[in-house]
Scaffold this motif. Structure first.
Motif, PDB file in Angstrom:
ATOM      1  N   SER A   4       0.869  -1.192  -0.011  1.00 53.71           N
ATOM      2  CA  SER A   4      -0.132  -0.201  -0.040  1.00 53.71           C
ATOM      3  C   SER A   4       0.808   1.242   0.091  1.00 53.71           C
ATOM      4  CB  SER A   4      -0.991   0.027   1.462  1.00 53.71           C
ATOM      5  OG  SER A   4      -0.126  -0.082   2.377  1.00 53.71           O
ATOM      6  N   ARG A   5       2.151   1.241   0.568  1.00 49.85           N
ATOM      7  CA  ARG A   5       2.804   2.244   0.649  1.00 49.85           C
ATOM      8  C   ARG A   5       3.753   2.535  -0.512  1.00 49.85           C
ATOM      9  NH1 ARG A   5       6.987   1.997   3.712  1.00 49.85           N
ATOM     10  NH2 ARG A   5       6.902   4.417   4.141  1.00 49.85           N
ATOM     11  N   TYR A   6       3.452   3.774  -1.120  1.00 51.70           N
ATOM     12  CA  TYR A   6       4.369   3.786  -2.478  1.00 51.70           C
ATOM     13  C   TYR A   6       4.574   5.472  -2.327  1.00 51.70           C
ATOM     14  CZ  TYR A   6       0.039   5.821  -4.598  1.00 51.70           C
ATOM     15  OH  TYR A   6      -0.915   6.567  -4.836  1.00 51.70           O
ATOM     16  N   TYR A   7       5.773   5.811  -3.700  1.00 49.43           N
ATOM     17  CA  TYR A   7       5.989   7.070  -3.668  1.00 49.43           C
ATOM     18  C   TYR A   7       5.931   7.113  -5.194  1.00 49.43           C
ATOM     19  CZ  TYR A   7       8.597   6.742   0.695  1.00 49.43           C
ATOM     20  OH  TYR A   7       8.758   6.467   1.834  1.00 49.43           O
ATOM     21  N   ILE A   8       5.772   8.580  -5.616  1.00 48.72           N
ATOM     22  CA  ILE A   8       5.779   8.800  -7.184  1.00 48.72           C
ATOM     23  C   ILE A   8       6.927   9.738  -7.342  1.00 48.72           C
ATOM     24  CG2 ILE A   8       4.583   9.921  -8.997  1.00 48.72           C
ATOM     25  CD1 ILE A   8       1.825   9.172  -7.565  1.00 48.72           C
ATOM     26  N   VAL A   9       7.795   9.400  -8.391  1.00 50.15           N
ATOM     27  CA  VAL A   9       8.626  10.383  -8.965  1.00 50.15           C
ATOM     28  C   VAL A   9       8.402  11.111 -10.317  1.00 50.15           C
ATOM     29  CG1 VAL A   9      11.128  10.561  -9.426  1.00 50.15           C
ATOM     30  CG2 VAL A   9      10.392   9.100  -7.986  1.00 50.15           C
ATOM     31  N   TYR A  10       7.977  12.335 -10.292  1.00 49.98           N
ATOM     32  CA  TYR A  10       7.382  12.766 -11.401  1.00 49.98           C
ATOM     33  C   TYR A  10       8.270  13.985 -12.083  1.00 49.98           C
ATOM     34  CZ  TYR A  10       3.454  15.618 -13.529  1.00 49.98           C
ATOM     35  OH  TYR A  10       2.598  16.397 -14.121  1.00 49.98           O
ATOM     36  N   ASN A  11       8.082  13.762 -13.477  1.00 45.34           N
ATOM     37  CA  ASN A  11       8.915  14.917 -14.145  1.00 45.34           C
ATOM     38  C   ASN A  11       7.757  15.483 -15.142  1.00 45.34           C
ATOM     39  OD1 ASN A  11      11.075  16.529 -15.378  1.00 45.34           O
ATOM     40  ND2 ASN A  11      11.070  15.022 -16.985  1.00 45.34           N
ATOM     41  N   PRO A  12       7.117  16.780 -14.759  1.00 44.45           N
ATOM     42  CA  PRO A  12       6.037  17.206 -15.369  1.00 44.45           C
ATOM     43  C   PRO A  12       6.430  17.387 -16.937  1.00 44.45           C
ATOM     44  CG  PRO A  12       6.704  18.621 -13.840  1.00 44.45           C
ATOM     45  CD  PRO A  12       7.537  17.505 -13.592  1.00 44.45           C
ATOM     46  N   PRO A  13       5.309  17.523 -17.810  1.00 47.56           N
ATOM     47  CA  PRO A  13       5.787  18.121 -19.062  1.00 47.56           C
ATOM     48  C   PRO A  13       5.691  19.586 -19.078  1.00 47.56           C
ATOM     49  CG  PRO A  13       3.546  16.685 -19.257  1.00 47.56           C
ATOM     50  CD  PRO A  13       4.156  16.751 -17.661  1.00 47.56           C
ATOM     51  N   ILE A  14       6.322  20.034 -20.104  1.00 52.52           N
ATOM     52  CA  ILE A  14       6.262  21.807 -20.325  1.00 52.52           C
ATOM     53  C   ILE A  14       4.981  22.105 -20.795  1.00 52.52           C
ATOM     54  CG2 ILE A  14       7.512  23.436 -21.175  1.00 52.52           C
ATOM     55  CD1 ILE A  14       9.886  21.646 -21.401  1.00 52.52           C
ATOM     56  N   TYR A  15       4.361  23.052 -20.258  1.00 47.83           N
ATOM     57  CA  TYR A  15       3.100  23.666 -20.901  1.00 47.83           C
ATOM     58  C   TYR A  15       3.183  25.159 -21.147  1.00 47.83           C
ATOM     59  CZ  TYR A  15       0.810  19.787 -18.706  1.00 47.83           C
ATOM     60  OH  TYR A  15       0.464  18.602 -18.388  1.00 47.83           O
ATOM     61  N   ASN A  16       2.391  25.340 -22.207  1.00 50.50           N
ATOM     62  CA  ASN A  16       2.606  26.735 -22.739  1.00 50.50           C
ATOM     63  C   ASN A  16       1.915  27.954 -21.757  1.00 50.50           C
ATOM     64  OD1 ASN A  16       3.681  26.770 -25.254  1.00 50.50           O
ATOM     65  ND2 ASN A  16       1.893  25.806 -26.247  1.00 50.50           N
ATOM     66  N   LEU A  17       2.890  28.492 -20.980  1.00 48.16           N
ATOM     67  CA  LEU A  17       2.230  29.441 -19.856  1.00 48.16           C
ATOM     68  C   LEU A  17       2.596  30.848 -20.139  1.00 48.16           C
ATOM     69  CD1 LEU A  17       2.908  27.002 -17.017  1.00 48.16           C
ATOM     70  CD2 LEU A  17       0.697  27.891 -17.559  1.00 48.16           C
ATOM     71  N   MET A  18       3.474  31.178 -21.098  1.00 45.61           N
ATOM     72  CA  MET A  18       3.799  32.491 -21.383  1.00 45.61           C
ATOM     73  C   MET A  18       2.710  33.298 -21.728  1.00 45.61           C
ATOM     74  SD  MET A  18       7.064  32.870 -20.828  1.00 45.61           S
ATOM     75  CE  MET A  18       7.392  34.450 -21.377  1.00 45.61           C
ATOM     76  N   GLY A  19       1.744  32.805 -22.297  1.00 39.87           N
ATOM     77  CA  GLY A  19       0.707  33.872 -22.538  1.00 39.87           C
ATOM     78  C   GLY A  19      -0.327  34.209 -21.201  1.00 39.87           C
ATOM     79  N   GLN A  52      -5.621  16.754 -13.645  1.00 40.35           N
ATOM     80  CA  GLN A  52      -6.049  16.395 -15.075  1.00 40.35           C
ATOM     81  C   GLN A  52      -5.647  17.631 -15.909  1.00 40.35           C
ATOM     82  OE1 GLN A  52      -6.947  13.389 -15.717  1.00 40.35           O
ATOM     83  NE2 GLN A  52      -8.074  12.719 -14.018  1.00 40.35           N
ATOM     84  N   PHE A  53      -4.576  17.822 -16.343  1.00 40.55           N
ATOM     85  CA  PHE A  53      -4.061  19.020 -17.077  1.00 40.55           C
ATOM     86  C   PHE A  53      -4.181  18.979 -18.509  1.00 40.55           C
ATOM     87  CE2 PHE A  53      -0.336  20.352 -13.767  1.00 40.55           C
ATOM     88  CZ  PHE A  53      -1.530  20.640 -12.697  1.00 40.55           C
ATOM     89  N   ASP A  54      -4.705  19.787 -19.199  1.00 42.87           N
ATOM     90  CA  ASP A  54      -5.032  19.678 -20.376  1.00 42.87           C
ATOM     91  C   ASP A  54      -3.729  19.454 -21.601  1.00 42.87           C
ATOM     92  OD1 ASP A  54      -6.215  20.193 -23.313  1.00 42.87           O
ATOM     93  OD2 ASP A  54      -6.890  22.247 -22.938  1.00 42.87           O
ATOM     94  N   SER A  55      -3.692  18.326 -22.193  1.00 38.10           N
ATOM     95  CA  SER A  55      -2.568  18.192 -23.048  1.00 38.10           C
ATOM     96  C   SER A  55      -2.292  19.023 -24.083  1.00 38.10           C
ATOM     97  CB  SER A  55      -2.702  16.407 -23.245  1.00 38.10           C
ATOM     98  OG  SER A  55      -3.947  16.168 -23.935  1.00 38.10           O
ATOM     99  N   GLU A  56      -3.446  19.571 -24.618  1.00 34.14           N
ATOM    100  CA  GLU A  56      -3.330  20.514 -25.693  1.00 34.14           C
ATOM    101  C   GLU A  56      -2.769  21.898 -25.273  1.00 34.14           C
ATOM    102  OE1 GLU A  56      -5.453  20.340 -28.699  1.00 34.14           O
ATOM    103  OE2 GLU A  56      -5.306  18.296 -28.046  1.00 34.14           O
ATOM    104  N   LYS A  57      -2.301  21.932 -24.198  1.00 31.63           N
ATOM    105  CA  LYS A  57      -1.297  23.089 -23.655  1.00 31.63           C
ATOM    106  C   LYS A  57      -0.093  22.768 -23.569  1.00 31.63           C
ATOM    107  CE  LYS A  57      -5.317  25.692 -21.955  1.00 31.63           C
ATOM    108  NZ  LYS A  57      -6.590  25.405 -20.928  1.00 31.63           N
ATOM    109  N   GLN A  58       0.158  21.342 -23.680  1.00 25.90           N
ATOM    110  CA  GLN A  58       1.490  21.103 -23.608  1.00 25.90           C
ATOM    111  C   GLN A  58       2.587  21.528 -24.717  1.00 25.90           C
ATOM    112  OE1 GLN A  58       2.393  16.677 -23.177  1.00 25.90           O
ATOM    113  NE2 GLN A  58       1.095  16.628 -21.261  1.00 25.90           N
ATOM    114  N   ARG A  59       3.569  21.892 -24.461  1.00 27.76           N
ATOM    115  CA  ARG A  59       4.614  22.172 -25.519  1.00 27.76           C
ATOM    116  C   ARG A  59       5.723  21.021 -25.583  1.00 27.76           C
ATOM    117  NH1 ARG A  59       9.309  25.506 -25.193  1.00 27.76           N
ATOM    118  NH2 ARG A  59       9.174  26.015 -22.943  1.00 27.76           N
ATOM    119  N   LYS A  60       6.150  21.164 -26.921  1.00 24.78           N
ATOM    120  CA  LYS A  60       7.074  20.318 -27.218  1.00 24.78           C
ATOM    121  C   LYS A  60       8.592  20.723 -26.486  1.00 24.78           C
ATOM    122  CE  LYS A  60       5.784  16.482 -30.323  1.00 24.78           C
ATOM    123  NZ  LYS A  60       4.936  16.052 -29.335  1.00 24.78           N
TER     124      LYS A  60
END
Length: 204
Positions: A4-19, A52-60
């Motif tokens: 039941s015990r677990y950890y998450i190691v997360y590397n978030p995608p980059i999102y278009n936030l400059m706007g 649940q972040f909008d994947s359309e807003k992801q930047r490559k």
């Protein structure tokens, strides 16, 4: 069954936030922008919806374009697994495996979420940390920020969070001493605001 015990190691995608630059007063407003829900309503019961972040807003980013995998995740995950062998460590990249997907599948909250952020995805790391904080899940953020100051985690995240004592920052490398200290503190329920790694690369 599954431990039941677990950890998450997360590397978030980059999102278009400059706007959003100049349009937001507080960093928590990024959460509303990324998930399309009102951040004023986040609580312990609905926090997964706000991850649940909008994947359309992801930047490559360069990594996707060149097909580089993030070995930081594997390195940090190995350090955690060595320190807490009874727990599972799950990697998330926000694409193949998402944060809310993992938590839903396991039907239990993680002991902590370790987030690696390197300048460009620091904003997404902060945005993900808010809902986790509302759910009282400890968050440990680390990474190289060329353009940010050591106080950024306090400034953009801890100062606006309902449970600031559950947010920690790692300065420098995630070496085994540093990770051991964090796991010990998590288990005894007294996470420090910051930890400092010293050893750049261990065991060659």
């Amino acid at each position: 069954g599954m431990p039941s015990r677990y950890y998450i190691v997360y590397n978030p995608p980059i999102y278009n936030l400059m706007g959003r630059y100049g349009k937001i007063q507080r960093s928590i407003e990024m959460v509303s922008y990324l998930c399309g829900l009102d951040h004023h309503l986040i609580d312990e019961d609905n926090y997964l919806d706000y991850l649940q972040f909008d994947s359309e807003k992801q930047r490559k980013g360069m990594a996707e374009t060149l097909g580089i995998d993030c070995y930081t995740l594997v390195y940090v995950a190995n350090q955690i697994a060595r320190r807490d062998p009874a727990a599972r460590v799950i990697l998330a990249d926000g694409k193949r495996k998402s944060l809310p997907g993992i938590i839903e599948a396991r039907r239990a909250k993680p002991c902590a979420v370790f987030i690696t952020a390197i300048s460009a995805n620091f904003a997404a790391a902060v945005a993900a940390a808010f809902p986790l904080n509302f759910a009282k899940i400890p968050v440990v953020i680390g990474g190289i920020h060329v353009s940010t100051s050591p106080d950024d985690v306090a400034l953009y995240l801890r100062n606006e969070s309902p449970h600031p004592e559950l947010i920690s920052q790692v300065i420098g490398p995630a070496d085994s001493n540093c990770v051991s200290e964090i796991i010990d503190d998590l288990n005894s329920g007294r996470l420090a605001a910051r930890y400092e790694g010293r050893t750049m690369l261990e065991n060659g």
